[in-house]
Design an enzyme around this catalytic site. Structure first.
Site, PDB file in Angstrom:
ATOM      1  N   ASP A 360     -36.125  19.722  65.490  1.00  0.00           N
ATOM      2  CA  ASP A 360     -35.839  19.009  66.736  1.00  0.00           C
ATOM      3  C   ASP A 360     -36.431  19.795  67.896  1.00  0.00           C
ATOM      4  O   ASP A 360     -36.313  21.030  67.964  1.00  0.00           O
ATOM      5  CB  ASP A 360     -34.319  18.863  66.924  1.00  0.00           C
ATOM      6  N   ASN A 368     -39.368  15.277  79.449  1.00  0.00           N
ATOM      7  CA  ASN A 368     -39.804  13.941  79.879  1.00  0.00           C
ATOM      8  C   ASN A 368     -39.409  13.675  81.319  1.00  0.00           C
ATOM      9  O   ASN A 368     -40.169  13.064  82.088  1.00  0.00           O
ATOM     10  CB  ASN A 368     -39.204  12.871  78.964  1.00  0.00           C
ATOM     11  N   ASP A 377     -45.510  12.347  75.446  1.00  0.00           N
ATOM     12  CA  ASP A 377     -46.296  11.939  74.268  1.00  0.00           C
ATOM     13  C   ASP A 377     -47.376  12.961  73.954  1.00  0.00           C
ATOM     14  O   ASP A 377     -47.611  13.312  72.784  1.00  0.00           O
ATOM     15  CB  ASP A 377     -46.929  10.566  74.514  1.00  0.00           C
ATOM     16  N   GLU A 404     -38.155  12.821  68.989  1.00  0.00           N
ATOM     17  CA  GLU A 404     -38.685  14.181  69.051  1.00  0.00           C
ATOM     18  C   GLU A 404     -38.320  14.989  67.816  1.00  0.00           C
ATOM     19  O   GLU A 404     -38.329  16.229  67.837  1.00  0.00           O
ATOM     20  CB  GLU A 404     -38.164  14.896  70.312  1.00  0.00           C
TER      21      GLU A 404
END
Length: 498
Positions: A360, A368, A377, A404
């Site tokens: 993770d 983000n 991305d 993610e």
């Protein structure tokens, strides 16, 4: 209905004119024949124009047949008026009456649109040219330019006309009944209407009128019979495109479409056999060319089929690849991961544990929020490339689990070895120093949960997934930038830890 009424009216006018003015019967019949031929040619051009884009070129072949028939009629008129020849079968006009079927025979022998290749058209043109030569030889082996030498020769010519008209009528009828496209249905309806009517009316006229005491046009009201095929063609082309009221079996459609290219070759074979007695070399050449043409078409069609199967197989493999690939990172996706786990779990002779690393990205939501989703991305793509470049062994399988999260399947790996692999990945990602201002570590890091289970018939891959997920959950709640298993959670020292 209006077109049918108009056609009946034209026939009636022709018959009445012949009955009322027998002295000018020949001129009347020739006038009607040329008129209906011109009408049929005009309707064919209109049908071509309304066939859509790209326009159906087969209508031009039908038009060429009508033009050749009209040339034959013109030569017949020349024999009557210029040469004062009353022979019922003058050679020049008979040749064109036989030759006129050639263009439309090529159309009837054509393959479906998807299978119309240049090599097929080239073979058809060669066979058509040879068939034209055979027509010429066969015609003038029976009659001369002036006509038949006797009644038997005239009958032989009539039989030859009957044979080709019947064959073409049957071929056109089969193509019409076994169509699966609207354009084919429309075209072959017109061809079928013309040649079925021509086969019937031509047979009756040749045997019972021309050879039955009325060799010249205008000698009998039955001349109007020869109007019928052209009027039927006008009706078929000028009426709206037909609605199919039946759906032929797919096997029948494919069978007729596959067999239709042999019509032309079989015609060459038939006429080649006819001329063998008088012209053995030419007849044998025609027969051999027909056999070669059929064989060559079949072989090239098989080559095309194999090539198409290869292309479809390659496309299918590419599509299957897309199904198992994550579009963002280019890694395997969750579906591919599940399939790989299932395959490894049930691998025959599996004696070593299977390890699973659940990965993770730490504080990715904050990344983000800081840089935006497009930058997020890019970050995931860079992370995927980093893990693929270093830290994995041959046989290990990296996939994007979702969001993610990533996962690594490590077959034949015990827990201690899997922990070493997980730590190598964690350290390698941290060493990339991807700036992450909202992380307490200042750079992008990952947390890895590790599980290793010996496959058995009792459990399944889901057991391994759940164990690795619980290990990841435990490691995340003990602090990020860690690797851990259900047995232990270990934090590695970080120079950037605050």
């Amino acid at each position: 209905m209006k077109l049918v009424i108009a056609a009946v009216a034209i026939l009636a006018v022709h018959v009445i004119a012949l009955v009322l003015t027998p002295a000018g019967g020949m001129a009347i019949s020739y006038g009607f024949f040329f008129a209906v031929a011109v009408a049929a040619m005009s309707s064919t051009v209109l049908a071509w124009h309304s066939s859509g884009e790209p326009r159906d070129s087969r209508w031009w072949l039908l038009l060429a047949s009508l033009v050749l028939w009209t040339v034959g009629m013109s030569l017949s008129a020349r024999q009557n008026y210029v040469m004062d020849n009353s022979n019922p079968a003058p050679g020049d006009s008979m040749f064109f009456y036989i030759l006129y079927v050639l263009p439309v025979l090529v159309a009837v022998s054509s393959a479906p649109v998807a299978a119309r290749k240049k090599w097929a058209r080239s073979i058809d043109l060669v066979l058509a040219a040879l068939l034209g030569v055979l027509f010429y030889v066969r015609t003038f082996s029976i009659v001369s330019v002036e006509g038949a030498m006797g009644p038997q020769q005239a009958v032989d010519v009539a039989h030859m006309l009957d044979f080709e008209n019947l064959c073409l009528a049957v071929a056109a009828l089969l193509r019409f009944l076994a169509t699966d496209r609207a354009d084919d249905h429309y075209f072959f309806r017109a061809v079928m209407a013309f040649f079925v009517c021509y086969a019937i009316s031509g047979y009756f006229y040749n045997h019972y009128i021309a050879l039955g005491g009325h060799p010249d046009f205008g000698d009998s009201p039955w001349d109007a019979l020869l109007d019928i095929p052209f009027l039927a063609l006008c009706i078929a082309t000028l009426s709206r495109k037909p609605q199919r009221h039946w759906h032929p079996p797919v096997y029948l459609v494919r069978f007729v479409q596959s067999a239709s290219p042999t019509f032309l070759a079989m015609s060459v074979l038939g006429f080649g056999l006819m001329v063998i007695p008088g012209y053995p070399s030419l007849g044998i050449t025609g027969a051999i060319a027909a056999v070669i043409g059929i064989g060559l078409r079949g072989t090239l069609a098989q080559v095309d089929l194999v090539e198409e199967e290869f292309r479809l197989s390659r496309s299918r493999d590419e599509l299957e690849g897309l199904v198992f690939v994550d579009s963002l990172t280019g890694l395997a996706n969750r579906r591919a991961l599940d399939e790989r786990l299932l395959r490894e779990w049930h691998r025959p002779g599996q004696r070593e544990p299977i390890a699973l690393l659940m990965i993770d990205v730490d504080y990715f939501k904050e990344y983000n929020d800081r840089y935006g989703h497009l930058a997020g991305d890019d970050c995931l793509r860079a992370l995927a490339a980093t893990m693929m470049a270093r830290g994995l062994r041959a046989g290990d399988f990296l996939a994007r689990f979702g969001g993610e999260e990533f996962a690594v399947v490590a077959p034949g790996t015990r827990l201690a070895e899997a922990m070493v692999l997980a730590e190598d990945l964690r350290a390698h990602v941290e060493a990339q120093a991807i700036v992450h201002p909202r992380s307490p570590f200042g750079v992008l890091t990952i947390t890895v949960g590790v599980a290793a289970i010996q496959p058995s018939t009792v459990g399944g891959p889901l057991e391994l997934l759940n164990a690795a997920d619980r290990a990841l959950y435990r490691a995340k709640h003990s602090g990020r930038n860690r690797t851990g298993s259900l047995g232990e959670v270990r934090q590695e020292p970080s120079a950037r830890a605050g």
